[in-house]
Write a protein that holds these residues in place. Structure first.
Motif, PDB file in Angstrom:
ATOM      1  N   VAL A 127       0.837  -1.205   0.000  1.00  0.00           N
ATOM      2  CA  VAL A 127       0.000   0.000   0.000  1.00  0.00           C
ATOM      3  C   VAL A 127       0.869   1.251   0.000  1.00  0.00           C
ATOM      4  CG1 VAL A 127      -1.663   1.359   1.316  1.00  0.00           C
ATOM      5  CG2 VAL A 127      -1.962  -1.113   1.107  1.00  0.00           C
ATOM      6  N   LEU A 128       1.874   1.282   0.861  1.00  0.00           N
ATOM      7  CA  LEU A 128       2.673   2.495   1.023  1.00  0.00           C
ATOM      8  C   LEU A 128       3.534   2.808  -0.202  1.00  0.00           C
ATOM      9  CD1 LEU A 128       3.808   2.338   4.756  1.00  0.00           C
ATOM     10  CD2 LEU A 128       2.254   3.984   3.687  1.00  0.00           C
ATOM     11  N   LEU A 129       4.087   1.798  -0.845  1.00  0.00           N
ATOM     12  CA  LEU A 129       4.949   2.062  -2.008  1.00  0.00           C
ATOM     13  C   LEU A 129       4.200   2.814  -3.113  1.00  0.00           C
ATOM     14  CD1 LEU A 129       7.176  -1.134  -2.286  1.00  0.00           C
ATOM     15  CD2 LEU A 129       7.976   1.219  -2.134  1.00  0.00           C
ATOM     16  N   PRO A 130       3.042   2.319  -3.577  1.00  0.00           N
ATOM     17  CA  PRO A 130       2.335   3.087  -4.608  1.00  0.00           C
ATOM     18  C   PRO A 130       1.772   4.404  -4.097  1.00  0.00           C
ATOM     19  CG  PRO A 130       1.041   1.161  -3.951  1.00  0.00           C
ATOM     20  CD  PRO A 130       2.397   1.005  -3.333  1.00  0.00           C
ATOM     21  N   LEU A 131       1.403   4.465  -2.812  1.00  0.00           N
ATOM     22  CA  LEU A 131       0.860   5.706  -2.265  1.00  0.00           C
ATOM     23  C   LEU A 131       1.941   6.783  -2.189  1.00  0.00           C
ATOM     24  CD1 LEU A 131      -1.524   7.236  -1.046  1.00  0.00           C
ATOM     25  CD2 LEU A 131      -0.909   6.274   1.182  1.00  0.00           C
ATOM     26  N   VAL A 132       3.119   6.409  -1.742  1.00  0.00           N
ATOM     27  CA  VAL A 132       4.224   7.367  -1.656  1.00  0.00           C
ATOM     28  C   VAL A 132       4.637   7.835  -3.047  1.00  0.00           C
ATOM     29  CG1 VAL A 132       6.677   7.573  -1.071  1.00  0.00           C
ATOM     30  CG2 VAL A 132       5.065   6.594   0.580  1.00  0.00           C
ATOM     31  N   GLU A 133       4.502   6.973  -4.033  1.00  0.00           N
ATOM     32  CA  GLU A 133       4.840   7.366  -5.399  1.00  0.00           C
ATOM     33  C   GLU A 133       4.025   8.573  -5.861  1.00  0.00           C
ATOM     34  OE1 GLU A 133       4.110   5.642  -9.859  1.00  0.00           O
ATOM     35  OE2 GLU A 133       4.758   4.180  -8.345  1.00  0.00           O
ATOM     36  N   ILE A 134       2.726   8.624  -5.495  1.00  0.00           N
ATOM     37  CA  ILE A 134       1.869   9.711  -5.983  1.00  0.00           C
ATOM     38  C   ILE A 134       1.635  10.801  -4.943  1.00  0.00           C
ATOM     39  CG2 ILE A 134       0.688   8.195  -7.632  1.00  0.00           C
ATOM     40  CD1 ILE A 134      -1.699   8.103  -5.706  1.00  0.00           C
ATOM     41  N   PRO A 136       4.093  11.653  -1.898  1.00  0.00           N
ATOM     42  CA  PRO A 136       5.171  11.452  -0.915  1.00  0.00           C
ATOM     43  C   PRO A 136       5.136  12.417   0.264  1.00  0.00           C
ATOM     44  CG  PRO A 136       6.004  12.507  -2.910  1.00  0.00           C
ATOM     45  CD  PRO A 136       4.599  12.066  -3.207  1.00  0.00           C
ATOM     46  N   ASN A 137       4.670  13.634   0.038  1.00  0.00           N
ATOM     47  CA  ASN A 137       4.729  14.655   1.088  1.00  0.00           C
ATOM     48  C   ASN A 137       3.404  14.868   1.808  1.00  0.00           C
ATOM     49  OD1 ASN A 137       7.496  15.240   0.565  1.00  0.00           O
ATOM     50  ND2 ASN A 137       6.854  16.402  -1.244  1.00  0.00           N
ATOM     51  N   THR A 138       2.401  14.081   1.452  1.00  0.00           N
ATOM     52  CA  THR A 138       1.121  14.169   2.159  1.00  0.00           C
ATOM     53  C   THR A 138       1.307  13.717   3.609  1.00  0.00           C
ATOM     54  OG1 THR A 138      -0.170  13.822   0.146  1.00  0.00           O
ATOM     55  CG2 THR A 138      -1.248  13.296   2.224  1.00  0.00           C
ATOM     56  N   ILE A 139       0.665  14.417   4.519  1.00  0.00           N
ATOM     57  CA  ILE A 139       0.812  14.118   5.950  1.00  0.00           C
ATOM     58  C   ILE A 139      -0.230  13.098   6.389  1.00  0.00           C
ATOM     59  CG2 ILE A 139       0.812  15.089   8.283  1.00  0.00           C
ATOM     60  CD1 ILE A 139       3.085  16.130   6.612  1.00  0.00           C
ATOM     61  N   PRO A 141      -2.663  11.975   8.934  1.00  0.00           N
ATOM     62  CA  PRO A 141      -3.285  12.841   9.951  1.00  0.00           C
ATOM     63  C   PRO A 141      -3.165  12.347  11.387  1.00  0.00           C
ATOM     64  CG  PRO A 141      -4.955  11.729   8.629  1.00  0.00           C
ATOM     65  CD  PRO A 141      -3.644  11.445   7.972  1.00  0.00           C
ATOM     66  N   ILE A 142      -2.850  11.088  11.580  1.00  0.00           N
ATOM     67  CA  ILE A 142      -2.660  10.583  12.948  1.00  0.00           C
ATOM     68  C   ILE A 142      -1.178  10.541  13.309  1.00  0.00           C
ATOM     69  CG2 ILE A 142      -2.944   8.582  14.469  1.00  0.00           C
ATOM     70  CD1 ILE A 142      -5.540   7.946  13.025  1.00  0.00           C
ATOM     71  N   GLU A 143      -0.358   9.992  12.413  1.00  0.00           N
ATOM     72  CA  GLU A 143       1.079   9.904  12.668  1.00  0.00           C
ATOM     73  C   GLU A 143       1.764  11.266  12.622  1.00  0.00           C
ATOM     74  OE1 GLU A 143       3.069   7.128  13.410  1.00  0.00           O
ATOM     75  OE2 GLU A 143       1.068   6.281  13.793  1.00  0.00           O
ATOM     76  N   LYS A 144       1.166  12.214  11.900  1.00  0.00           N
ATOM     77  CA  LYS A 144       1.733  13.553  11.735  1.00  0.00           C
ATOM     78  C   LYS A 144       3.091  13.528  11.028  1.00  0.00           C
ATOM     79  CE  LYS A 144      -1.738  15.246  14.007  1.00  0.00           C
ATOM     80  NZ  LYS A 144      -2.856  15.911  13.283  1.00  0.00           N
ATOM     81  N   ASN A 145       3.297  12.502  10.211  1.00  0.00           N
ATOM     82  CA  ASN A 145       4.509  12.382   9.413  1.00  0.00           C
ATOM     83  C   ASN A 145       4.151  12.358   7.929  1.00  0.00           C
ATOM     84  OD1 ASN A 145       6.665  12.313  11.249  1.00  0.00           O
ATOM     85  ND2 ASN A 145       6.280  10.154  11.725  1.00  0.00           N
ATOM     86  N   VAL A 149       8.124   9.266   4.965  1.00  0.00           N
ATOM     87  CA  VAL A 149       8.723   8.918   6.259  1.00  0.00           C
ATOM     88  C   VAL A 149       8.028   7.681   6.826  1.00  0.00           C
ATOM     89  CG1 VAL A 149       9.133   9.693   8.624  1.00  0.00           C
ATOM     90  CG2 VAL A 149       9.372  11.308   6.711  1.00  0.00           C
ATOM     91  N   CYS A 150       6.715   7.619   6.659  1.00  0.00           N
ATOM     92  CA  CYS A 150       5.970   6.434   7.118  1.00  0.00           C
ATOM     93  C   CYS A 150       6.459   5.172   6.412  1.00  0.00           C
ATOM     94  CB  CYS A 150       4.474   6.627   6.869  1.00  0.00           C
ATOM     95  SG  CYS A 150       3.709   7.955   7.821  1.00  0.00           S
ATOM     96  N   LEU A 151       6.788   5.304   5.132  1.00  0.00           N
ATOM     97  CA  LEU A 151       7.305   4.156   4.385  1.00  0.00           C
ATOM     98  C   LEU A 151       8.655   3.722   4.950  1.00  0.00           C
ATOM     99  CD1 LEU A 151       7.278   2.132   2.060  1.00  0.00           C
ATOM    100  CD2 LEU A 151       8.162   3.947   0.562  1.00  0.00           C
ATOM    101  N   GLN A 152       9.506   4.671   5.271  1.00  0.00           N
ATOM    102  CA  GLN A 152      10.813   4.335   5.841  1.00  0.00           C
ATOM    103  C   GLN A 152      10.663   3.625   7.187  1.00  0.00           C
ATOM    104  OE1 GLN A 152      12.911   8.058   6.056  1.00  0.00           O
ATOM    105  NE2 GLN A 152      12.951   8.344   3.823  1.00  0.00           N
ATOM    106  N   ASN A 153       9.603   3.949   7.902  1.00  0.00           N
ATOM    107  CA  ASN A 153       9.384   3.353   9.220  1.00  0.00           C
ATOM    108  C   ASN A 153       8.591   2.049   9.169  1.00  0.00           C
ATOM    109  OD1 ASN A 153      10.695   5.555  10.361  1.00  0.00           O
ATOM    110  ND2 ASN A 153       8.792   6.700  10.685  1.00  0.00           N
TER     111      ASN A 153
END
Length: 381
Positions: A127-134, A136-139, A141-145, A149-153
């Motif tokens: 999920v995160l790989l394709p989401l970050v592709e389109i 990447p800088n969207t926050i 709303p719960i993690e506040k990241n 960055v969420c993908l890296q974690n």
């Protein structure tokens, strides 16, 4: 104006023709939910939480005016239309299509039927790989990241591979056209449709100022006496209005919808004027016509005469109540003659005789999709 908001969706499939499943879902989302703005690459991954075929996964961003609860219902309907059958069996299963709401703007939703952000999205690399592709800088709303960055974690160690095949993003109406003119006979619904389209696409709206014409009520009382001043005043007013409104687009609205086009002046004049007055009128029209910007798309709404008379009666304009069917048929014949002689006009004819696009969303969506799928810069219907 309808408020458009961005939602991010995850689409997955592991049965049948997986590329076709994803493409069909994209088109249905674009048709019934909102414009698809971005599509990620396709990522192949093993089944998650059960033994099954490998999945093809993508993420897309969609601009929609639907509220989250309605959006969920629409997505479930699309899954059903594409053949997914949900069962009471516990656990994950093979599926020909699965569509999840990941994010809806920056909203946080916890209800009986919907959780946003999706509760499992940060645990799943597919999920995160394709989401970050389109996005990447969207926050989140719960993690506040930011999502990258969420993908890296993310602790998911499963193998997720990008494949070379790509999916087609449906082209939006506002990407194909800058200026659409809606035309039709008296009572065809052109102003109603222009208002709806302007509201949907936040377009600049150009409406004919017929109500300000002092000759119009007089014309319906005495056609022979007032035909020429009526047509000349309409021509002058339409030229002035279109010249002013089309001279430059609004700073934040580069899409224009009008409920008329200057050529209607010639069509009505041909019906109402005697031959000698029409020839004089035509000379004036030809001079003006050269100066008016041409629409990228000319939509002609056809309604049968009985329906036109019904609509005219329903809207209750006093000076229109004595319009006869023969007059409406002459106007239609004028439009038909115009349409048949305009080879360079990008024309779309839509029969709306059996539609109620103002009160029936399915009829309105049908018209939008006819416009959306119509080839640009070509004539035809």
């Amino acid at each position: 104006m309808k408020i458009q908001r961005t939602t991010y969706l995850s689409l997955g499939t592991n049965q049948g023709d997986k590329l076709e499943n994803l493409q069909n879902a994209i088109h249905l989302i674009d048709e019934s939910i909102g414009g698809v703005q971005k599509i990620s690459a396709i990522y192949k991954s093993p089944s998650w939480g059960f033994e099954g075929n490998e999945f093809f996964n993508i993420c897309i961003s969609v601009s929609t005016d639907q509220l989250p609860a309605t959006l969920l219902e629409s997505l479930l309907a699309i899954e059903k239309e594409l053949g997914r059958t949900r069962t009471n069996q516990k656990g994950y299963q093979n599926r020909n299509i699965d569509i999840d709401i990941l994010l809806f703007e920056d909203e946080i939703i916890f209800s009986k039927t919907l959780t946003v952000p999706h509760s499992k999205m940060l645990e799943r690399k597919f999920v995160l790989l394709p989401l970050v592709e389109i996005a990447p800088n969207t926050i989140h709303p719960i993690e506040k990241n930011q999502l990258h960055v969420c993908l890296q974690n993310c602790s998911d160690t499963s193998e997720v591979l990008k494949i070379t095949q790509r999916l087609e993003r449906p082209i939006q109406i506002t990407e194909k056209y800058n200026y659409i003119a809606i035309e039709g006979n008296i009572g065809a619904g052109k102003t109603s449709l222009a208002n709806l389209l302007s509201d949907t696409f936040n377009a600049k709206l150009v409406l004919e100022r017929f109500a300000d014409n002092p000759f119009l009520p007089k014309f319906y009382e005495d056609k022979e006496r007032y035909a020429f001043p009526l047509e000349m005043s309409f021509l002058a007013d339409r030229y002035q209005q279109l010249s002013d409104d089309l001279a430059q687009f609004d700073l934040f609205k580069n899409f224009i919808i009008s409920d008329y086009y200057i050529f209607k002046s010639l069509i009505f004049a041909q019906v109402t004027l005697p031959e000698d007055e029409y020839l004089l009128y035509r000379k004036m029209f030809n001079l003006i016509y050269k100066e008016i910007p041409k629409p990228d798309l000319y939509v002609y709404l056809y309604q049968n005469t009985d329906r036109l008379l019904e609509n005219i009666k329903k809207r209750g304009r006093t000076y229109e109540q004595n319009i006869e069917s023969e007059y409406l048929e002459k106007i239609h014949d004028g439009y038909k003659s115009f349409i048949n002689t305009q080879d360079g006009l990008n024309l779309l004819i839509i029969d709306v005789s059996e539609m109620d696009f103002v009160n029936t969303p399915a009829d309105y969506n049908f018209i939008i999709n006819k416009i959306k799928n119509h080839p640009p810069n070509k004539s035809g219907n």
